[in-house]
Design a protein around this motif. Structure first.
Motif, PDB file in Angstrom:
ATOM      1  N   ALA A 280     -10.967  -7.355  -5.302  1.00  0.00           N
ATOM      2  CA  ALA A 280     -10.978  -6.042  -5.944  1.00  0.00           C
ATOM      3  C   ALA A 280      -9.599  -5.762  -6.518  1.00  0.00           C
ATOM      4  N   GLU A 281      -9.563  -5.169  -7.685  1.00  0.00           N
ATOM      5  CA  GLU A 281      -8.318  -4.730  -8.301  1.00  0.00           C
ATOM      6  C   GLU A 281      -8.399  -3.236  -8.540  1.00  0.00           C
ATOM      7  N   PHE A 282      -7.331  -2.534  -8.183  1.00  0.00           N
ATOM      8  CA  PHE A 282      -7.313  -1.088  -8.336  1.00  0.00           C
ATOM      9  C   PHE A 282      -5.941  -0.650  -8.801  1.00  0.00           C
ATOM     10  N   THR A 283      -5.872   0.572  -9.287  1.00  0.00           N
ATOM     11  CA  THR A 283      -4.627   1.147  -9.797  1.00  0.00           C
ATOM     12  C   THR A 283      -4.248   2.345  -8.947  1.00  0.00           C
ATOM     13  N   ASN A 284      -2.987   2.436  -8.589  1.00  0.00           N
ATOM     14  CA  ASN A 284      -2.485   3.600  -7.857  1.00  0.00           C
ATOM     15  C   ASN A 284      -2.382   4.769  -8.831  1.00  0.00           C
ATOM     16  N   THR A 285      -3.448   5.550  -8.897  1.00  0.00           N
ATOM     17  CA  THR A 285      -3.499   6.677  -9.829  1.00  0.00           C
ATOM     18  C   THR A 285      -2.902   7.947  -9.247  1.00  0.00           C
ATOM     19  N   THR A 286      -2.318   7.861  -8.038  1.00  0.00           N
ATOM     20  CA  THR A 286      -1.652   9.033  -7.469  1.00  0.00           C
ATOM     21  C   THR A 286      -0.270   9.177  -8.115  1.00  0.00           C
ATOM     22  N   ASP A 287       0.392  10.262  -7.792  1.00  0.00           N
ATOM     23  CA  ASP A 287       1.738  10.512  -8.320  1.00  0.00           C
ATOM     24  C   ASP A 287       2.818  10.104  -7.321  1.00  0.00           C
ATOM     25  N   GLU A 288       2.487   9.249  -6.376  1.00  0.00           N
ATOM     26  CA  GLU A 288       3.445   8.900  -5.338  1.00  0.00           C
ATOM     27  C   GLU A 288       3.396   7.415  -5.041  1.00  0.00           C
ATOM     28  N   ILE A 289       4.409   6.958  -4.320  1.00  0.00           N
ATOM     29  CA  ILE A 289       4.464   5.575  -3.870  1.00  0.00           C
ATOM     30  C   ILE A 289       3.518   5.402  -2.677  1.00  0.00           C
ATOM     31  N   LEU A 290       2.796   4.296  -2.659  1.00  0.00           N
ATOM     32  CA  LEU A 290       2.076   3.889  -1.461  1.00  0.00           C
ATOM     33  C   LEU A 290       2.962   2.893  -0.719  1.00  0.00           C
ATOM     34  N   LEU A 291       3.428   3.301   0.442  1.00  0.00           N
ATOM     35  CA  LEU A 291       4.348   2.455   1.198  1.00  0.00           C
ATOM     36  C   LEU A 291       3.614   1.259   1.798  1.00  0.00           C
ATOM     37  N   PRO A 292       4.328   0.171   2.042  1.00  0.00           N
ATOM     38  CA  PRO A 292       3.678  -0.998   2.641  1.00  0.00           C
ATOM     39  C   PRO A 292       3.202  -0.704   4.050  1.00  0.00           C
ATOM     40  N   GLY A 293       2.077  -1.304   4.419  1.00  0.00           N
ATOM     41  CA  GLY A 293       1.540  -1.081   5.747  1.00  0.00           C
ATOM     42  C   GLY A 293       0.325  -1.945   5.991  1.00  0.00           C
ATOM     43  N   GLN A 294      -0.073  -2.004   7.260  1.00  0.00           N
ATOM     44  CA  GLN A 294      -1.240  -2.786   7.638  1.00  0.00           C
ATOM     45  C   GLN A 294      -2.510  -2.091   7.158  1.00  0.00           C
ATOM     46  N   ALA A 295      -3.476  -2.892   6.701  1.00  0.00           N
ATOM     47  CA  ALA A 295      -4.722  -2.351   6.170  1.00  0.00           C
ATOM     48  C   ALA A 295      -5.896  -3.015   6.879  1.00  0.00           C
ATOM     49  N   LEU A 296      -6.849  -2.198   7.298  1.00  0.00           N
ATOM     50  CA  LEU A 296      -8.109  -2.680   7.843  1.00  0.00           C
ATOM     51  C   LEU A 296      -9.145  -2.569   6.731  1.00  0.00           C
ATOM     52  N   LEU A 297      -9.781  -3.692   6.394  1.00  0.00           N
ATOM     53  CA  LEU A 297     -10.634  -3.757   5.208  1.00  0.00           C
ATOM     54  C   LEU A 297     -12.109  -3.679   5.592  1.00  0.00           C
ATOM     55  N   PHE A 298     -12.842  -2.915   4.789  1.00  0.00           N
ATOM     56  CA  PHE A 298     -14.299  -2.797   4.917  1.00  0.00           C
ATOM     57  C   PHE A 298     -14.912  -3.052   3.546  1.00  0.00           C
ATOM     58  N   ALA A 299     -16.077  -3.684   3.544  1.00  0.00           N
ATOM     59  CA  ALA A 299     -16.830  -3.878   2.303  1.00  0.00           C
ATOM     60  C   ALA A 299     -18.267  -3.475   2.556  1.00  0.00           C
ATOM     61  N   ASP A 300     -18.707  -2.436   1.860  1.00  0.00           N
ATOM     62  CA  ASP A 300     -20.067  -1.911   2.003  1.00  0.00           C
ATOM     63  C   ASP A 300     -20.393  -1.613   3.463  1.00  0.00           C
ATOM     64  N   GLY A 301     -19.431  -1.005   4.157  1.00  0.00           N
ATOM     65  CA  GLY A 301     -19.633  -0.575   5.529  1.00  0.00           C
ATOM     66  C   GLY A 301     -19.399  -1.630   6.589  1.00  0.00           C
ATOM     67  N   THR A 302     -19.110  -2.863   6.190  1.00  0.00           N
ATOM     68  CA  THR A 302     -18.887  -3.939   7.149  1.00  0.00           C
ATOM     69  C   THR A 302     -17.398  -4.255   7.232  1.00  0.00           C
ATOM     70  N   MET A 303     -16.881  -4.349   8.455  1.00  0.00           N
ATOM     71  CA  MET A 303     -15.475  -4.678   8.614  1.00  0.00           C
ATOM     72  C   MET A 303     -15.237  -6.128   8.212  1.00  0.00           C
ATOM     73  N   ILE A 304     -14.230  -6.337   7.358  1.00  0.00           N
ATOM     74  CA  ILE A 304     -13.923  -7.670   6.846  1.00  0.00           C
ATOM     75  C   ILE A 304     -12.777  -8.300   7.614  1.00  0.00           C
ATOM     76  N   GLY A 305     -11.723  -7.548   7.872  1.00  0.00           N
ATOM     77  CA  GLY A 305     -10.561  -8.099   8.555  1.00  0.00           C
ATOM     78  C   GLY A 305      -9.318  -7.305   8.207  1.00  0.00           C
ATOM     79  N   PHE A 306      -8.179  -7.863   8.549  1.00  0.00           N
ATOM     80  CA  PHE A 306      -6.893  -7.201   8.337  1.00  0.00           C
ATOM     81  C   PHE A 306      -6.177  -7.818   7.137  1.00  0.00           C
ATOM     82  N   SER A 307      -5.386  -6.991   6.470  1.00  0.00           N
ATOM     83  CA  SER A 307      -4.546  -7.451   5.376  1.00  0.00           C
ATOM     84  C   SER A 307      -3.288  -6.593   5.379  1.00  0.00           C
ATOM     85  N   HIS A 308      -2.494  -6.737   4.337  1.00  0.00           N
ATOM     86  CA  HIS A 308      -1.250  -5.973   4.225  1.00  0.00           C
ATOM     87  C   HIS A 308      -1.160  -5.424   2.813  1.00  0.00           C
ATOM     88  N   LEU A 309      -1.010  -4.108   2.721  1.00  0.00           N
ATOM     89  CA  LEU A 309      -0.823  -3.471   1.425  1.00  0.00           C
ATOM     90  C   LEU A 309       0.665  -3.431   1.115  1.00  0.00           C
TER      91      LEU A 309
END
Length: 553
Positions: free
Chosen positions: A399-428
């Motif tokens: 998936a590709e997305f754009t940060n359309t907010t007016d602020e920085i998204l700081l780096p951090g751990q991300a828990l990923l879900f796809a269509d309600g199913t947990m996929i795993g961990f990643s890092h934003l």
């Protein structure tokens, strides 16, 4: 040489005269946390008469530094000399808080209850011991009396004696058994008393630091009129941090979307608990680089070929000497350090965001990782599948997305879900406002991949070579078993050349959509649309050609 009077434990602004001394408690009111650093505002509330006074504030953290220490007072109050002591702490009155005093009282109460329990158990054991001694006495009495009675020939007296001893022994044994059961019950109850006492001691330890640690702040004030005075003590303290955590929920239906639940994890080891404080989180990074890096101009020179040859010969001789000196070992001669690397530093000046958390929170020193919900973001997403048949046998959702907010998204751990199913961990990673980000969202087991190469009769796989030419062929397939159509971005690689005499010729069917994407030399991409139940086939070959007399490496 004169030494400055300003040290890490003493700041002198003016010398106080005769003054009354007051002791106050610095209560943490507001904490602003930056990455790796915290600004802590403590309030000291005092009821002071008019005039000059010495104020003593005990119970501050041991690691408190004077560099970030600031005091502010109302306009009618003037702050004078300030001293921060660590090693030789001044004597201060007891400033035990009600919570700490209550915890101490509970520990004292439970210690006394445990002592009384031990006394009760000992008393019960004494009853058992007394019963055992009674039984021994009855047994010895019965033996002596039985001998006298037998000599007299009174059988009836013997029967009466035996009955009396038996009844008395039974009664004593029953009393001993009852006492033993009471002792066992008391021992079980004692275990609960010990557990309660340990819990109370831990609760007390969580509220206070060791009495031998900490620092004491003293300062003078001059008040124009009597009344209540609130003085704000602001400090900068290390070992505090906050980091974002993300729950990223991808929806892959007709309208693809990405919902991001943001939370923060806050922790601190400043040496003091933060209890019932206002919490502010800032994306500013005061502990990082604040000025641009330096650059260094390279020194270039020319040298004659004869001089270059002499230098090379000298180097060879030096190497020979070094080899003889350290035969069989590793040279320990120091090498010249390389010039500092020039690294680009990101700067997001003016893009700082501050979050003020509603309500008050508790964050204990060194033991709490407090997670707080922040907000939710809804972003549009572009979704496709990426396939690398040379390395994987299935494709992966991207998936590709754009940060359309007016602020920085700081780096951090991300828990990923796809269509309600947990996929795993990643890092934003750190994502600036308006920036694009591509992330993998797990495997697509229904998109099966194969890659094969034709075989020659000699058994070589897909490679045909001659004196100055080499050809490789490959065949790839993407089989869609997912039940829905997928856009598939398929990647493979071919050798590339940076020499004019080494030519690379490529043939592909279907044609390559993009070659060398993002400057990656030798990478091939096919942008395919694979319908549900369909299979896409890709074939390609490349030929390397070079002049006679050269060897391919």
């Amino acid at each position: 040489m004169f030494r400055p009077l300003l040290t890490a434990s003493f700041i002198a602004l003016s010398a106080p005269g005769f003054a009354d001394t007051f002791t106050g408690e610095a209560v943490i009111d507001t904490v602003t946390i930056y990455p790796g650093l915290a600004e802590i505002s403590r309030l000291i509330t005092l009821d002071l008469p008019a005039g000059s006074h010495d104020i003593i504030v005990p119970g501050l953290p041991q690691t408190l530094a004077t560099e970030g220490l600031r005091l502010s007072a109302p306009q009618s109050v003037q702050v004078g000399a300030i001293s921060l002591s660590r090693d030789r702490l001044p004597v201060t009155p007891d400033q035990t808080t009600p919570a700490v005093q209550a915890a101490k009282d509970e520990v004292t109460r439970l210690e006394e209850a445990l002592r009384q329990r031990d006394v009760t158990i000992e008393e019960i054991r004494l009853r058992v011991l007394a019963a055992e001694e009674q039984i021994a006495f009855l047994q010895s009495l019965s033996q002596a009396s039985a001998g006298d009675t037998l000599s007299a020939g009174a059988v009836a007296d013997i029967r009466a004696l035996a009955q009396m001893v038996g009844e008395e022994t039974l009664a004593v044994r029953q009393a001993a058994f009852t006492a033993e059961q009471e002792a066992l019950a008391a021992m079980r109850a004692r275990e609960d008393d010990v557990t309660a006492l340990n819990d109370a001691r831990q609760a007390l330890a969580a509220l206070i630091a060791p009495e031998t640690e900490g620092s004491v702040l003293t300062f003078t004030v001059n008040t124009a009129a009597p009344g209540e005075v609130v003085i704000d003590v602001s400090t900068l303290e290390s070992y505090a941090n906050w980091s974002p955590v993300y729950d990223m929920r991808l929806t892959t239906g007709d309208t693809a979307a990405l919902d991001i639940d943001r939370a923060v994890v806050v922790s601190q080891q400043t040496g003091q608990d933060w209890l019932n404080v206002n919490l502010i989180l800032s994306t500013a990074r005061p502990g990082e680089q604040i000025a641009p890096s330096d650059v260094w101009a390279p020194l270039r020179r020319i040298i004659s070929e004869e001089e270059l040859a002499r230098e090379q010969q000298q180097v060879m001789l030096a190497d020979q000497v070094m080899t003889r000196s350290f035969a069989g070992g590793v040279s320990e001669m120091a090498m010249e350090a390389p010039a500092p690397a020039i690294v680009a530093q990101a700067d997001f000046s003016g893009a700082t965001v501050t979050y003020r958390y509603p309500g008050r929170v508790d964050i204990r020193n060194g033991v709490d990782d407090l997670r707080l919900p922040l907000d939710q973001l809804s972003l549009e997403a572009d979704i496709w599948a990426e396939a690398v048949p040379s390395r994987d046998d299935i494709a992966y959702r991207v998936a590709e997305f754009t940060n359309t907010t007016d602020e920085i998204l700081l780096p951090g751990q991300a828990l990923l879900f796809a269509d309600g199913t947990m996929i795993g961990f990643s890092h934003l990673p750190l994502l600036a406002a308006g920036a694009d980000q591509k992330m993998g969202f797990g495997p697509l087991d229904g998109l099966r991949l194969t890659r094969s190469t034709p075989r020659k009769s000699e058994g070589e796989t897909g490679v045909f070579s001659s004196a100055n030419q080499l050809t490789e062929q490959a065949q790839m397939t993407v089989e869609n078993l997912t039940g829905r159509d997928w856009r598939v971005l398929l990647r493979d690689a071919v050798p590339y050349s940076e020499q004019d005499d080494l030519e690379v010729e490529l043939n592909a069917s279907p044609a390559v959509t993009q070659r060398n994407p993002d400057g990656q030399r030798g990478i091939l991409e096919w942008d395919l649309n694979v319908g549900a139940g369909e299979t896409a086939e890709i074939g390609f070959d490349y030929t390397l050609t070079w002049p006679t007399g050269y060897v391919l490496q």
